[in-house]
Design a protein around this motif. Structure first.
Motif, mmCIF file in Angstrom:
data_model
loop_
_atom_site.group_PDB
_atom_site.id
_atom_site.type_symbol
_atom_site.label_atom_id
_atom_site.label_comp_id
_atom_site.label_asym_id
_atom_site.label_seq_id
_atom_site.Cartn_x
_atom_site.Cartn_y
_atom_site.Cartn_z
ATOM 1 N N LEU A 46 0.853 -1.182 0.000
ATOM 2 C CA LEU A 46 0.000 0.000 0.000
ATOM 3 C C LEU A 46 0.892 1.237 0.000
ATOM 4 N N THR A 47 0.473 2.256 -0.734
ATOM 5 C CA THR A 47 1.266 3.478 -0.883
ATOM 6 C C THR A 47 0.384 4.682 -0.587
ATOM 7 N N SER A 48 0.944 5.681 0.102
ATOM 8 C CA SER A 48 0.156 6.866 0.406
ATOM 9 C C SER A 48 1.070 8.061 0.628
ATOM 10 N N MET A 49 0.436 9.189 0.942
ATOM 11 C CA MET A 49 1.161 10.432 1.205
ATOM 12 C C MET A 49 0.848 10.914 2.614
ATOM 13 N N TYR A 50 1.901 11.232 3.353
ATOM 14 C CA TYR A 50 1.756 11.885 4.651
ATOM 15 C C TYR A 50 2.731 13.052 4.694
ATOM 16 N N PHE A 51 2.198 14.274 4.869
ATOM 17 C CA PHE A 51 3.045 15.471 4.914
ATOM 18 C C PHE A 51 3.178 15.973 6.355
ATOM 19 N N PHE A 52 2.061 16.332 7.000
ATOM 20 C CA PHE A 52 2.144 16.752 8.399
ATOM 21 C C PHE A 52 0.762 16.701 9.040
ATOM 22 N N ILE A 98 4.841 6.964 1.778
ATOM 23 C CA ILE A 98 4.506 5.925 2.759
ATOM 24 C C ILE A 98 4.280 4.607 2.021
ATOM 25 N N VAL A 99 4.900 3.527 2.504
ATOM 26 C CA VAL A 99 4.683 2.196 1.933
ATOM 27 C C VAL A 99 4.521 1.208 3.082
ATOM 28 N N ALA A 100 3.505 0.347 2.990
ATOM 29 C CA ALA A 100 3.299 -0.723 3.966
ATOM 30 C C ALA A 100 3.078 -2.019 3.194
ATOM 31 N N TYR A 101 3.742 -3.102 3.607
ATOM 32 C CA TYR A 101 3.635 -4.356 2.861
ATOM 33 C C TYR A 101 4.073 -5.529 3.744
ATOM 34 N N TRP A 102 3.773 -6.748 3.260
ATOM 35 C CA TRP A 102 4.201 -7.969 3.932
ATOM 36 C C TRP A 102 5.438 -8.509 3.223
ATOM 37 N N LYS A 103 6.514 -8.707 3.986
ATOM 38 C CA LYS A 103 7.780 -9.194 3.433
ATOM 39 C C LYS A 103 7.980 -10.651 3.848
ATOM 40 N N PRO A 104 7.984 -11.608 2.897
ATOM 41 C CA PRO A 104 8.190 -13.013 3.255
ATOM 42 C C PRO A 104 9.543 -13.230 3.929
ATOM 43 N N LYS A 105 9.571 -14.160 4.880
ATOM 44 C CA LYS A 105 10.792 -14.458 5.624
ATOM 45 C C LYS A 105 11.842 -15.126 4.738
ATOM 46 N N THR A 106 11.396 -16.043 3.882
ATOM 47 C CA THR A 106 12.302 -16.813 3.038
ATOM 48 C C THR A 106 12.336 -16.221 1.646
ATOM 49 N N ALA A 107 13.537 -16.106 1.087
ATOM 50 C CA ALA A 107 13.679 -15.554 -0.257
ATOM 51 C C ALA A 107 12.921 -16.394 -1.272
ATOM 52 N N TRP A 108 12.300 -15.742 -2.227
ATOM 53 C CA TRP A 108 11.619 -16.433 -3.319
ATOM 54 C C TRP A 108 12.647 -16.881 -4.347
ATOM 55 N N GLN A 109 12.454 -18.086 -4.891
ATOM 56 C CA GLN A 109 13.440 -18.701 -5.770
ATOM 57 C C GLN A 109 12.894 -18.881 -7.181
ATOM 58 N N PRO A 110 13.755 -18.744 -8.195
ATOM 59 C CA PRO A 110 13.323 -19.052 -9.561
ATOM 60 C C PRO A 110 12.981 -20.527 -9.684
ATOM 61 N N GLY A 111 12.101 -20.855 -10.619
ATOM 62 C CA GLY A 111 11.663 -22.230 -10.772
ATOM 63 C C GLY A 111 10.544 -22.624 -9.838
ATOM 64 N N THR A 112 10.038 -21.666 -9.060
ATOM 65 C CA THR A 112 8.971 -21.926 -8.090
ATOM 66 C C THR A 112 7.848 -20.922 -8.307
ATOM 67 N N ALA A 113 6.611 -21.386 -8.178
ATOM 68 C CA ALA A 113 5.446 -20.508 -8.274
ATOM 69 C C ALA A 113 4.931 -20.193 -6.870
ATOM 70 N N TYR A 114 4.623 -18.939 -6.616
ATOM 71 C CA TYR A 114 4.139 -18.486 -5.308
ATOM 72 C C TYR A 114 2.743 -17.896 -5.498
ATOM 73 N N THR A 115 1.754 -18.498 -4.858
ATOM 74 C CA THR A 115 0.371 -18.045 -4.981
ATOM 75 C C THR A 115 -0.078 -17.398 -3.674
ATOM 76 N N VAL A 116 -0.611 -16.197 -3.772
ATOM 77 C CA VAL A 116 -1.127 -15.469 -2.610
ATOM 78 C C VAL A 116 -2.529 -14.973 -2.941
ATOM 79 N N SER A 117 -3.336 -14.801 -1.909
ATOM 80 C CA SER A 117 -4.661 -14.221 -2.093
ATOM 81 C C SER A 117 -4.981 -13.333 -0.902
ATOM 82 N N TYR A 118 -5.788 -12.318 -1.154
ATOM 83 C CA TYR A 118 -6.179 -11.386 -0.101
ATOM 84 C C TYR A 118 -7.380 -10.582 -0.577
ATOM 85 N N ASP A 119 -8.082 -9.997 0.389
ATOM 86 C CA ASP A 119 -9.196 -9.099 0.114
ATOM 87 C C ASP A 119 -8.765 -7.678 0.434
#
Length: 549
Positions: free
Chosen positions: A304-310, A418-439
């Motif tokens: 998510l990205t946003s603006m915060y000035f003051f 401003i940026v907020a996000y979920w950072k996976p603990k384990t590095a993502w690797q080539p040759g692998t598919a990663y599926t995520v879903s969210y509302d």
């Protein structure tokens, strides 16, 4: 405290530019408390797969001859699996920089670009859909990458090529050849969102993998991305982009529109499915399958990205602006995995700041605009009191990781910082598919309402005739029966807490918590405060990063 983890860093960084730029390096130094066992939810497991036989064959063939990679197999009706196969094959090939934009179009400024108007008769679905119409946007200004637009009609994929005849360029200094080569930069979906018979913007896809949506009564503010790579990293940030879209034509009377997107970038490809339902609270269901081209340790899920000035909760004030606050979002709200509610006011720091606020996938998080009165901002043109709150509810595939908040210095209100996000603990690797879903939910309202009293106001400053930092927290109404025996739970990572006071504001009836911070010989302090009764929280957990400025 639900596994809450807070980290501090303050390396130097230039103000964030309007166009994507590489932020300065960050060196977080974490402070954590022992996690407690979850009470109401279990962290969703990561969903990973190895490449399909078709993609494995494509990868082997393309390493010798990229043209030898087989095309994706067809399905009876076009759906998400078709886009997934395209992304899988695309990941097996080297990234190709997309063609450039005509120089005359790239030279347009913001006002010039906005003068390019879609002709009224060129809107897609204008005669065949009672709920949705599509307004394509041309390239120009900062929007350099050309995207392909397709429809899905009765299960069939139908390309919709760009035509300069669809747009009115007025007297802009664009040669006919530049107009012919311009191409699409993205599109907007419009629907009768606020008034029956009036077509209002619902969602916009334009620029990299950015998109933003509106609920009833909203003006555009915070935005989202399909994925982030390298945010606040020393290597610099990458911006994968949606290169192709498929818009499924809804059946008459259908309230939901489905959009498929193909992501491409230097290090990753992906397939996305967006189901968007407009309303007072516009709802989105998102599924994505990502295919790294190389090992990635700095992935951001649902950024998510946003603006915060003051605003009044800043330590450093802005005395030369007549407005009391300027921001698209004022805080990050989190419902932790065990149900604890956390409120973290946002800041416009002097130096780039990175914070880790959770170490298990939360039940939800969002960039929130709580204040909804005009007088909170006093800006007629910007209408900050109408900016949306954006709420994310993780579903499948998030796995272990960290909820990260990045705050970047800005000198004005025109830069998203401003940026907020979920950072996976384990590095993502080539040759692998990663599926995520969210509302996701976009609304004037608070999408998920805490079952405890929320923070209404935060004020910060220096105690008169003293050196201590003074903090004041006003809470929304708390039932009188809960106030007997209420206690303040306040802590700091550095310095000393002094003079905590709980009182009722006789003018508003709200409960006020105030305290001081003795901050001699320290540069940063992570503050935490809440009100409890019988050892149980009756308010949100308030977090605040004090910095010596």
């Amino acid at each position: 405290m639900a596994g809450l983890l807070i980290s501090s860093c303050s390396p130097s960084a230039d103000p964030a530019p309007e166009a994507p730029a590489k932020p300065a390096p960050a060196n977080p130094a974490a402070q954590s408390e022992a996690p407690v066992e979850p009470m109401t939810a279990v962290a969703p497991e990561a969903v990973v797969e190895t490449l399909s036989p078709e993609a494995a064959a494509a990868l082997a063939a393309s390493e010798e001859d990229p043209s030898a990679a087989p095309p994706p197999p067809a399905t009876p009706e076009f759906d998400f699996e078709d886009v997934r196969r395209k992304a899988e094959i695309l990941a097996s090939r080297p990234f190709q920089t997309p063609p450039g934009i005509p120089k005359e179009a790239a030279a347009l400024d913001y006002d010039g670009y906005r003068r390019i108007q879609l002709r009224q008769d060129a809107a897609f679905w204008k005669d065949s859909s009672d709920k949705f119409r599509i307004l394509p946007d041309p390239r120009g200004y900062l929007f350099n990458y050309a995207v392909r637009l397709n429809f899905v009609e009765e299960g069939e994929e139908v390309a919709r090529p760009y035509s300069a005849d669809d747009f009115n360029f007025y007297d802009l200094p664009l040669p006919d050849e530049a107009k012919r080569l311009l191409g699409f930069a993205g599109f907007r979906v419009v629907t009768p969102l606020n008034i029956a018979g009036k077509w209002d913007e619902l969602i916009s896809f334009r620029g990299a993998s950015f998109f933003r949506a509106l609920g009833a009564g909203n003006l555009y503010g915070a935005s989202a991305r399909g994925i982030s790579i390298g945010t606040a990293s020393p290597e610099g940030e990458q911006f994968p982009y949606f290169r192709e879209f498929w818009l499924q034509k809804p059946a008459p009377g259908t309230d939901t529109i489905r959009i498929y997107a193909l992501l491409d970038g230097e290090s990753i490809t992906g397939a996305y499915e967006f189901s968007v339902t407009p309303g007072v609270e516009t709802k989105m269901q998102i599924t994505a399958t990502l295919f790294p081209r190389k090992a990635l340790s700095t992935v951001g899920i649902s950024p998510l990205t946003s603006m915060y000035f003051f605003s009044p909760h800043d330590i450093r004030k802005h005395p030369n602006d007549f407005r009391p606050a300027v921001h698209d979002s004022e805080g990050l709200s989190i419902q932790m995995y065990n149900g604890e509610w956390v409120w973290r006011p946002l800041f416009n720091p002097k130096t780039l700041q990175e914070s880790v606020l959770a170490d298990r996938p939360p039940l939800g998080f969002g960039l929130v605009q709580r204040k909804r009165d005009f007088d909170d901002y006093s800006d007629i043109e910007a209408g900050y009191h109408h900016r949306p709150t954006v709420w994310v509810q993780p579903k499948a595939g998030w796995g272990e990781g960290q909820l990260v908040l990045v705050e970047i210095p800005t000198v004005n209100e025109y830069n998203d910082n401003i940026v907020a996000y979920w950072k996976p603990k384990t590095a993502w690797q080539p040759g692998t598919a990663y599926t995520v879903s969210y509302d996701m939910k976009w609304s004037l309202l608070t999408s998920s309402v805490p079952d405890v009293a929320t923070v209404a106001e935060t004020f910060a400053g220096v105690k008169p005739a003293a050196t201590q930092q003074l903090f004041v927290i006003d809470y929304e109404q708390i039932p009188e029966a809960l106030l007997n025996g209420v206690e303040a739970d306040i802590s700091t990572s550095a310095g000393k807490i002094l003079n905590p006071v709980i009182k009722t504001n006789p003018e508003t009836g709200k409960i006020r918590l105030s305290f001081e911070l003795e901050a001699q010989n320290i540069d940063v302090a992570e503050l935490r405060a809440l009100l409890t009764k019988g050892g149980k929280p009756i308010t949100e957990t308030w977090l605040y990063r004090w910095r010596k400025e």
